[in-house]
Design an enzyme around this catalytic site. Structure first.
Site, mmCIF file in Angstrom:
data_model
loop_
_atom_site.group_PDB
_atom_site.id
_atom_site.type_symbol
_atom_site.label_atom_id
_atom_site.label_comp_id
_atom_site.label_asym_id
_atom_site.label_seq_id
_atom_site.Cartn_x
_atom_site.Cartn_y
_atom_site.Cartn_z
ATOM 1 N N GLU A 138 -55.396 -38.337 -52.877
ATOM 2 C CA GLU A 138 -54.636 -38.600 -54.628
ATOM 3 C C GLU A 138 -55.247 -37.546 -55.467
ATOM 4 O OE1 GLU A 138 -55.467 -41.963 -57.040
ATOM 5 O OE2 GLU A 138 -55.176 -42.932 -55.090
ATOM 6 N N GLU A 198 -60.589 -46.698 -53.122
ATOM 7 C CA GLU A 198 -61.116 -46.462 -54.426
ATOM 8 C C GLU A 198 -61.802 -47.828 -54.022
ATOM 9 O OE1 GLU A 198 -59.882 -45.313 -57.625
ATOM 10 O OE2 GLU A 198 -58.987 -43.450 -56.759
ATOM 11 N N HIS A 238 -54.851 -51.619 -50.862
ATOM 12 C CA HIS A 238 -55.019 -51.093 -52.836
ATOM 13 C C HIS A 238 -54.770 -52.016 -53.496
ATOM 14 C CE1 HIS A 238 -53.539 -46.445 -54.561
ATOM 15 N NE2 HIS A 238 -54.173 -47.419 -55.393
ATOM 16 N N ARG A 259 -47.870 -40.696 -48.456
ATOM 17 C CA ARG A 259 -48.527 -42.394 -48.661
ATOM 18 C C ARG A 259 -48.451 -43.109 -49.012
ATOM 19 N NH1 ARG A 259 -54.383 -42.561 -51.832
ATOM 20 N NH2 ARG A 259 -55.107 -44.803 -50.804
ATOM 21 N N TYR A 291 -59.863 -36.255 -59.133
ATOM 22 C CA TYR A 291 -59.378 -36.490 -60.673
ATOM 23 C C TYR A 291 -59.792 -35.678 -61.639
ATOM 24 C CZ TYR A 291 -55.659 -39.959 -59.246
ATOM 25 O OH TYR A 291 -54.678 -40.377 -58.272
ATOM 26 N N ASN A 315 -60.345 -38.984 -52.816
ATOM 27 C CA ASN A 315 -59.481 -38.963 -54.270
ATOM 28 C C ASN A 315 -60.119 -38.726 -55.211
ATOM 29 O OD1 ASN A 315 -57.796 -40.800 -52.451
ATOM 30 N ND2 ASN A 315 -57.933 -42.176 -54.807
HETATM 31 C C1 BG6 Z 1 -56.078 -43.941 -58.937
HETATM 32 C C2 BG6 Z 1 -55.833 -45.517 -57.885
HETATM 33 O O1 BG6 Z 1 -58.180 -44.431 -59.261
HETATM 34 O O2 BG6 Z 1 -55.788 -43.138 -59.857
HETATM 35 C C3 BG6 Z 1 -54.193 -45.376 -58.333
HETATM 36 O O3 BG6 Z 1 -55.702 -44.985 -56.581
HETATM 37 C C4 BG6 Z 1 -53.828 -44.751 -60.023
HETATM 38 O O4 BG6 Z 1 -53.859 -46.193 -57.696
HETATM 39 C C5 BG6 Z 1 -54.232 -43.485 -60.432
HETATM 40 O O5 BG6 Z 1 -52.648 -45.116 -60.001
HETATM 41 C C6 BG6 Z 1 -54.519 -43.646 -61.701
HETATM 42 O O6 BG6 Z 1 -55.549 -44.274 -62.656
HETATM 43 P P1 BG6 Z 1 -55.128 -45.075 -63.897
HETATM 44 O O7 BG6 Z 1 -56.334 -45.804 -64.202
HETATM 45 O O8 BG6 Z 1 -54.775 -43.777 -64.780
HETATM 46 O O9 BG6 Z 1 -53.635 -45.848 -63.581
#
Ligand code: BG6
Length: 491
Positions: free
Chosen positions: A396, A207, A161, A117, A337, A335
């Site tokens: 992501e 995002e 993006h 991607r 995390y 996405n």
């Molecule tokens: C996501 C984004 O929010 O998280 C990415 O889509 C980004 O582009 C990644 O690199 C990590 O976030 P950050 O804020 O720690 O750079």
């Protein structure tokens, strides 16, 4: 230590967007099945045909910002504004991917990943945002796409993006104006007409939940504005409209069968304790806290709760716009995390409680990246149920890590492996229960320009030396290669 640091970390966590086939079993899969059968407690295999990939974005890796007619983007301007980037760096050079893309495609191939991607930089294709296209801009992506396909890797392109053409910001205030939504639709039409002979899957916007709030609300991402709530809600509405217009443009100009969807950092709600009442409350919370973007895209309306809460600050819209925004899509990219909200049930409106995080809650190397592997189970499960989604990609997931090179020239990123192992186990649980997750894109292929953190945070499977541009596989690259080979987490 760094001025906006704690605010930003808090914001990343608290930011909410409200306020978006089975193939026959492979040998690898049956091996994994046997391995899983040998240990009844091990996670089983992922479904046959599960898509494994990595993700990157244009401004974060390409460099070559002044080459072949590329226009300026709001991130060029923002990163060159003193005090905005933690290490005072910018993406001028980044990973020099624009010139090293063949080397980077080989890195993907070496992982055994069959999907990648990447994002297309709008200002390379339309330097002024609208008007005359720059054919050399798309040429680069054509070269990249051909190289991917020649290496057996399926390209998944993202159209936006965050690198908005600066000209649009200057002329109409960027996403503050529906002119930008229209321009985005035109850009999507131009690109899809030219790449969908080879690119079968397109993500529209990445995002919105972040760049709208951070860029237009809190001034901590490009373009660095701090707009009042009513205008911020209007910006979000224009981004949703841009997404819808892009979907329509891709249907009109792209090859029949091109699949399209959004990639959103869903406000991820997790039942604090998985009782039926709390699960129901997490469902309500997911719907309400994502009503401003994912919700309107998937339902074609803003929820009553959202409109009531926004009151006089609600976005202005027409029913025609809502229809465009809700143009049917083929998949939803999530996405994921960190857990954003732990939820319990409540008898009182809005029928959920958001629990406070204790200060001792563990996080990864990035302070905002709290560890909650179950998030990647609950977010797709709840989203699929609420909106009847048939195809989900984890567009992501990943983590930063200290990633020091040791004396033997290696990177033992055991914390990243721990993170991935636990998140992937929860993702496998979701797929085993029938949650329709079709693929997973690990952020990121290689260390890159991490926005306001500059080069200080490393998310890659490959370590990049930004002086020499040498790429070194970390131990996590070996871990990921093993997962992909088995279509299962190694046992
Ligand atoms: C996501 C984004 O929010 O998280 C990415 O889509 C980004 O582009 C990644 O690199 C990590 O976030 P950050 O804020 O720690 O750079």
């Amino acid at each position: 230590m760094f001025g906006r640091f704690s605010r930003r970390h808090f914001a990343k966590l608290a930011g909410i967007s409200a306020l978006g086939m089975a193939a026959p079993a492979t040998a690898a899969e049956s091996n994994a099945t046997q391995a899983a059968a040998a240990d009844p407690h091990a996670p089983g295999p992922f479904p046959a045909g599960f898509v494994w990939g990595t993700a990157t974005s244009s401004y974060q890796i390409e460099g070559a910002v002044n080459e072949d007619g590329r226009g300026r983007s709001i991130w060029d301007t923002f990163s060159h504004t003193p005090g905005k980037i933690e290490d005072s760096s910018n993406g001028d050079r980044a990973n020099e991917h624009y010139h090293r893309y063949k080397e980077d495609v080989a890195l993907i191939r070496d992982l055994g990943a069959k999907a990648y991607r990447f994002s297309i930089a709008w200002p390379r294709v339309f330097p002024e945002g609208t008007g005359a296209p720059n054919p050399k801009g798309l040429d680069f992506y054509n070269r990249l796409i051909d190289e991917l396909l020649a290496n057996g890797i399926e390209p998944y392109a993202t159209l936006y993006h965050w690198d908005l053409p600066q000209a649009l910001e200057d002329r109409v205030g960027g996403w503050q104006s529906s002119e930008t939504s229209k321009a985005f639709g035109d850009y999507a039409a131009y690109v899809s007409e030219r790449i969908t002979d080879r690119v079968k899957n397109i993500f529209t916007v990445n995002e919105a939940g972040r760049f709208v709030n951070f860029g237009y609300g809190w001034g901590i991402d490009a373009p660095g504005l701090k707009l009042p709530t009513a205008q911020l809600n209007q910006v979000r509405h224009h981004v949703a409209l841009g997404h819808g217009l892009a979907v329509q443009a891709i249907r009109a100009k792209g090859r029949a069968g091109t699949k399209v969807g959004v990639a959103e950092n869903i406000a991820a709600c997790v039942p604090a304790i998985a009782t039926p009442d709390n699960i129901r409350a997490a469902e309500i919370a997911t719907r309400e806290l994502n009503a401003g973007f994912l919700g309107v895209i998937l339902e074609g309306k803003y929820t009553e709760g959202f409109l009531e809460y926004a009151g006089a600050n609600a976005p202005k819209f027409t029913s025609e716009e809502l229809k465009i925004i809700a143009s049917p899509t083929d998949f939803v990219g999530l996405n994921i995390y960190a857990p954003q909200f732990y939820i319990t049930a409540s008898d009182r409106k809005p029928h959920f409680n958001v629990l406070p995080f204790p200060a001792s809650f563990p996080h990864m190397n990035s302070e905002w990246l709290r560890i909650g592997p179950e998030t990647i189970y609950w977010a797709p499960r709840l989203a699929a149920k609420i909106w009847n989604i048939e195809n989900i990609f984890i567009s992501e997931n990943g983590t930063s890590s200290e990633d020091k090179l040791t004396a033997d020239g290696k990177v033992y990123d055991l914390d990243r492996i721990m993170y991935l192992r636990n998140y992937l186990a929860q993702l496998q649980r979701a797929t085993a229960e029938g949650v329709p997750v079709r693929g997973y894109f690990l952020w990121s292929l290689m260390d890159n320009f991490e926005w306001i953190f500059g080069y200080g945070k490393r998310f890659g499977l490959y370590r990049v030396d930004f002086e020499t541009q040498a790429r070194v596989p970390k131990l996590s690259a070996e871990f990921y290669r093993d997962v992909l080979a088995k279509n299962a987490i190694g046992v």
